[in-house]
Design a protein around this motif. Structure first.
Motif, PDB file in Angstrom:
ATOM      1  N   ARG A  41       0.587  -1.272  -0.111  1.00  0.00           N
ATOM      2  CA  ARG A  41       0.053   0.215   0.302  1.00  0.00           C
ATOM      3  C   ARG A  41       0.992   1.630   0.220  1.00  0.00           C
ATOM      4  O   ARG A  41       0.645   2.254  -0.534  1.00  0.00           O
ATOM      5  N   ILE A  42       1.916   0.887   0.743  1.00  0.00           N
ATOM      6  CA  ILE A  42       2.454   2.297   1.050  1.00  0.00           C
ATOM      7  C   ILE A  42       3.336   2.619  -0.440  1.00  0.00           C
ATOM      8  O   ILE A  42       3.733   3.760  -1.085  1.00  0.00           O
ATOM      9  N   HIS A  43       3.803   1.389  -1.186  1.00  0.00           N
ATOM     10  CA  HIS A  43       4.530   1.408  -2.584  1.00  0.00           C
ATOM     11  C   HIS A  43       4.036   2.335  -3.060  1.00  0.00           C
ATOM     12  O   HIS A  43       4.031   2.790  -4.275  1.00  0.00           O
ATOM     13  N   HIS A  44       2.593   1.262  -3.301  1.00  0.00           N
ATOM     14  CA  HIS A  44       1.249   2.326  -4.191  1.00  0.00           C
ATOM     15  C   HIS A  44       1.206   3.286  -4.191  1.00  0.00           C
ATOM     16  O   HIS A  44       0.808   4.655  -5.261  1.00  0.00           O
ATOM     17  N   THR A  45       1.091   4.466  -2.633  1.00  0.00           N
ATOM     18  CA  THR A  45       0.706   4.853  -3.231  1.00  0.00           C
ATOM     19  C   THR A  45       1.483   6.508  -2.809  1.00  0.00           C
ATOM     20  O   THR A  45       1.495   7.085  -3.347  1.00  0.00           O
ATOM     21  N   VAL A  46       2.623   5.838  -2.376  1.00  0.00           N
ATOM     22  CA  VAL A  46       3.608   6.390  -1.930  1.00  0.00           C
ATOM     23  C   VAL A  46       5.094   6.341  -3.535  1.00  0.00           C
ATOM     24  O   VAL A  46       6.105   7.520  -3.669  1.00  0.00           O
ATOM     25  N   GLY A  47       5.580   5.247  -2.497  1.00  0.00           N
ATOM     26  CA  GLY A  47       6.583   4.965  -3.055  1.00  0.00           C
ATOM     27  C   GLY A  47       7.749   4.594  -4.821  1.00  0.00           C
ATOM     28  O   GLY A  47       7.993   4.679  -5.128  1.00  0.00           O
ATOM     29  N   ARG A  48       6.626   4.981  -5.618  1.00  0.00           N
ATOM     30  CA  ARG A  48       6.149   4.152  -6.980  1.00  0.00           C
ATOM     31  C   ARG A  48       6.659   5.904  -7.068  1.00  0.00           C
ATOM     32  O   ARG A  48       7.278   5.938  -8.123  1.00  0.00           O
ATOM     33  N   GLU A  49       6.224   6.649  -6.839  1.00  0.00           N
ATOM     34  CA  GLU A  49       6.317   8.465  -6.998  1.00  0.00           C
ATOM     35  C   GLU A  49       7.947   8.724  -6.471  1.00  0.00           C
ATOM     36  O   GLU A  49       8.294   9.568  -7.394  1.00  0.00           O
ATOM     37  N   LEU A  50       7.955   8.307  -5.361  1.00  0.00           N
ATOM     38  CA  LEU A  50       9.506   8.980  -5.232  1.00  0.00           C
ATOM     39  C   LEU A  50      10.296   7.988  -5.428  1.00  0.00           C
ATOM     40  O   LEU A  50      11.625   8.345  -5.884  1.00  0.00           O
ATOM     41  N   GLU A  51      10.013   7.024  -6.017  1.00  0.00           N
ATOM     42  CA  GLU A  51      11.094   5.891  -6.775  1.00  0.00           C
ATOM     43  C   GLU A  51      11.866   6.692  -8.324  1.00  0.00           C
ATOM     44  O   GLU A  51      12.705   6.867  -8.013  1.00  0.00           O
ATOM     45  N   ILE A  52      10.688   7.138  -8.114  1.00  0.00           N
ATOM     46  CA  ILE A  52      11.304   7.305  -9.875  1.00  0.00           C
ATOM     47  C   ILE A  52      11.721   9.150  -9.764  1.00  0.00           C
ATOM     48  O   ILE A  52      12.591   8.867 -10.472  1.00  0.00           O
ATOM     49  N   ARG A  53      11.343   9.830  -8.571  1.00  0.00           N
ATOM     50  CA  ARG A  53      12.816  10.661  -8.714  1.00  0.00           C
ATOM     51  C   ARG A  53      13.634  10.297  -8.429  1.00  0.00           C
ATOM     52  O   ARG A  53      14.870  11.185  -8.620  1.00  0.00           O
ATOM     53  N   ARG A  54      14.011   9.507  -7.273  1.00  0.00           N
ATOM     54  CA  ARG A  54      15.208   8.736  -7.118  1.00  0.00           C
ATOM     55  C   ARG A  54      15.835   8.742  -8.235  1.00  0.00           C
ATOM     56  O   ARG A  54      17.507   8.736  -7.939  1.00  0.00           O
ATOM     57  N   LEU A  55      15.392   7.486  -8.784  1.00  0.00           N
ATOM     58  CA  LEU A  55      15.908   7.542 -10.380  1.00  0.00           C
ATOM     59  C   LEU A  55      16.068   8.370 -11.334  1.00  0.00           C
ATOM     60  O   LEU A  55      17.429   8.155 -11.653  1.00  0.00           O
ATOM     61  N   PHE A  56      15.454   9.398 -11.570  1.00  0.00           N
ATOM     62  CA  PHE A  56      15.499   9.696 -12.662  1.00  0.00           C
ATOM     63  C   PHE A  56      15.636  11.207 -12.508  1.00  0.00           C
ATOM     64  O   PHE A  56      16.135  11.774 -13.320  1.00  0.00           O
ATOM     65  N   ALA A  57      15.193  12.277 -11.318  1.00  0.00           N
ATOM     66  CA  ALA A  57      15.323  13.368 -11.244  1.00  0.00           C
ATOM     67  C   ALA A  57      16.500  13.589 -10.199  1.00  0.00           C
ATOM     68  O   ALA A  57      16.823  14.689 -10.263  1.00  0.00           O
ATOM     69  N   LEU A  58      16.326  13.116  -9.638  1.00  0.00           N
ATOM     70  CA  LEU A  58      17.655  13.547  -8.394  1.00  0.00           C
ATOM     71  C   LEU A  58      18.997  13.559  -9.268  1.00  0.00           C
ATOM     72  O   LEU A  58      19.755  14.608  -8.852  1.00  0.00           O
ATOM     73  N   PRO A  59      19.325  12.344  -9.834  1.00  0.00           N
ATOM     74  CA  PRO A  59      21.045  12.490 -10.916  1.00  0.00           C
ATOM     75  C   PRO A  59      20.594  13.471 -11.478  1.00  0.00           C
ATOM     76  O   PRO A  59      21.886  14.173 -11.067  1.00  0.00           O
ATOM     77  N   VAL A  60      19.988  14.235 -11.742  1.00  0.00           N
ATOM     78  CA  VAL A  60      19.637  15.942 -12.927  1.00  0.00           C
ATOM     79  C   VAL A  60      19.792  16.497 -11.518  1.00  0.00           C
ATOM     80  O   VAL A  60      21.024  17.897 -12.242  1.00  0.00           O
ATOM     81  N   PHE A  61      19.257  16.418 -10.973  1.00  0.00           N
ATOM     82  CA  PHE A  61      19.052  17.748  -9.723  1.00  0.00           C
ATOM     83  C   PHE A  61      21.139  17.798  -8.777  1.00  0.00           C
ATOM     84  O   PHE A  61      21.265  19.176  -8.789  1.00  0.00           O
ATOM     85  N   LEU A  62      21.707  16.593  -9.000  1.00  0.00           N
ATOM     86  CA  LEU A  62      22.339  16.258  -8.598  1.00  0.00           C
ATOM     87  C   LEU A  62      24.071  17.112  -9.345  1.00  0.00           C
ATOM     88  O   LEU A  62      24.610  17.157  -8.858  1.00  0.00           O
ATOM     89  N   GLU A  63      23.434  16.443 -10.402  1.00  0.00           N
ATOM     90  CA  GLU A  63      24.725  16.303 -12.162  1.00  0.00           C
ATOM     91  C   GLU A  63      24.705  17.379 -12.728  1.00  0.00           C
ATOM     92  O   GLU A  63      25.705  17.873 -13.579  1.00  0.00           O
ATOM     93  N   ALA A  64      23.558  17.907 -13.158  1.00  0.00           N
ATOM     94  CA  ALA A  64      22.921  18.838 -13.934  1.00  0.00           C
ATOM     95  C   ALA A  64      22.392  19.889 -13.065  1.00  0.00           C
ATOM     96  O   ALA A  64      21.382  20.327 -13.388  1.00  0.00           O
TER      97      ALA A  64
END
Length: 410
Positions: free
Chosen positions: A347-370
């Motif tokens: 339930r947590i992964h469905h309602t919260v985790g999937r969005e946070l995981e997308i941000r970790r995998l794809f948004a965070l590297p851009v935020f940090l490296e570019a």
């Protein structure tokens, strides 16, 4: 909560001495947004609940305290939280560049005074639960022990509490998380918050306006929020070298009108940003809020996820209890316990985790490296970051929407 005519919450709702060791259906460690919302959801259900807070309430809590109007409306279904201020405009800059860009929000950000909000939330739960809910502040949990009849929670002065279920809402460095053997796969970020009193001229530029300065510290940003008669300021970074108090002092001096600062109270604290799917529960222990690392890995937002996870943890326990207080005991078999915990994780992964995981995998590297690209595309142009990276994940055929739970193999 500002009502000096009443005694402290812990005096009004503490179970009488002589009942030690107290036995409850549900123990909640932590009286922040996750723990308070869990208590509020469990109030008036017939379950016996206790909330344990290591510090005295009210206590100072380092937090920007910004919530959306949608989160505020969710809270209003339960009680009416006090709002310290509101923000209708954002002023944006990158590493002190001028001119600064100002944007008008379609919906305002609402700002909470966390010490007051946490107290109001737990008080609403206690009022609703009456004698079914007890509260102890100044009660740090020292050890959690599993017994054949459930859990035993050890606190100060050799006191202990027996509980059928435990919700660990005890923040970064959670003792409940350590009990589960659940460790995040990455170090937390670090933020330094400051409550700043200024002259009227110092507060004037921030009337209904929040300021964000991206890149003023490496791999992070700084913020300034209005909070009534003061300013809530801070800097945060998600990787080493972490910011220092000297950097926060420099940020304040460069950001606020010259000579306007009267006093500064600083607090340094870890920010347990989402670091990937991990164990969040067993059958009778569930982690919520910061203890579960439910913090946006780019923005550091955590209140909304804490409230949601606290509610889901309470609802999971209610479903296991079948709505009857006498049935609230740990499931008898290991497979049943694993199934209960896995349901909460899903339930947590469905309602919260999937969005946070997308941000970790794809948004965070851009935020940090570019950071320049991130600031230009997602801050200035206002592109939908979540939608952009969700589309990218789909194009790369990356299955970020499905939980990867260590309990799946247990």
């Amino acid at each position: 909560t500002g009502r000096t005519s009443n005694p402290p919450l812990a005096q009004r709702y503490l179970v009488l001495k002589g009942e030690e060791p107290m036995t409850v259906d549900v123990a909640i460690i932590g009286a922040g947004p996750a723990g308070g919302m869990a208590a509020l959801r469990l109030a008036d259900t017939g379950l016996k609940v206790t909330v344990l807070e290591k510090k005295r309430i009210p206590r100072t809590k380092a937090c920007g305290g910004a919530i959306s109007t949608a989160t505020y409306e969710l809270l209003r279904q339960w009680f009416s939280p006090s709002i310290a201020d509101r923000v209708d405009h954002l002023r944006l800059t990158r590493n002190y560049e001028t001119p600064k860009i100002t944007k008008t929000l379609t919906k305002p950000l609402l700002l909470l005074d966390r010490s007051r909000f946490d107290c109001q939330l737990i008080e609403a739960a206690l009022e609703k639960g009456r004698r079914d809910i007890s509260f102890r502040d100044g009660w740090p949990v020292e050890r959690i022990e599993e017994t054949k009849n459930g859990l035993r929670i050890h606190g100060p002065k050799h006191e202990s509490i027996r509980a059928g279920y435990l919700i660990g809402a005890d923040g970064a460095g959670s003792i409940a998380s350590r009990f589960l053997g659940s460790r995040p796969r990455a170090a937390a970020g670090v933020a330094i918050d400051a409550s700043v009193t200024t002259t009227a001229d110092g507060r004037a530029p921030y009337r209904s306006t929040a300021e964000f300065n991206y890149g003023c510290v490496p791999s992070g940003y700084g913020w300034i929020f209005p909070k009534g008669d003061r300013l809530s300021c801070g800097i945060g970074s998600w990787r080493r070298p972490f910011p220092t108090r000297r950097e926060l002092h420099d940020f304040l001096q460069r950001s606020l009108p010259a000579g306007s600062i009267r006093s500064v109270q600083m607090q340094t604290h870890p920010v347990p940003i989402w670091s990937g799917y991990r164990r969040l529960a067993s059958g009778n222990v569930l982690l919520a809020g910061d203890a579960a690392n439910l913090v946006d890995p780019v923005t550091g937002e955590g209140i909304r996820f804490a409230l949601l996870s606290g509610m889901l943890a309470a609802e999971t326990i209610l479903s296991l209890a079948g709505g009857a207080a006498e049935r609230i005991r740990p499931p008898p078999t290991e497979s049943a316990k694993a199934a209960g915990g896995l349901d909460y994780e899903r339930r947590i992964h469905h309602t919260v985790g999937r969005e946070l995981e997308i941000r970790r995998l794809f948004a965070l590297p851009v935020f940090l490296e570019a950071p320049d690209l991130f600031y230009r595309k997602f801050v200035l142009e206002g592109r939908d970051m979540a939608a952009t990276y969700r589309n990218l994940a789909e194009k790369l055929n990356t299955r970020v929407a499905e939980p990867i739970s260590p309990m799946a193999n247990s």
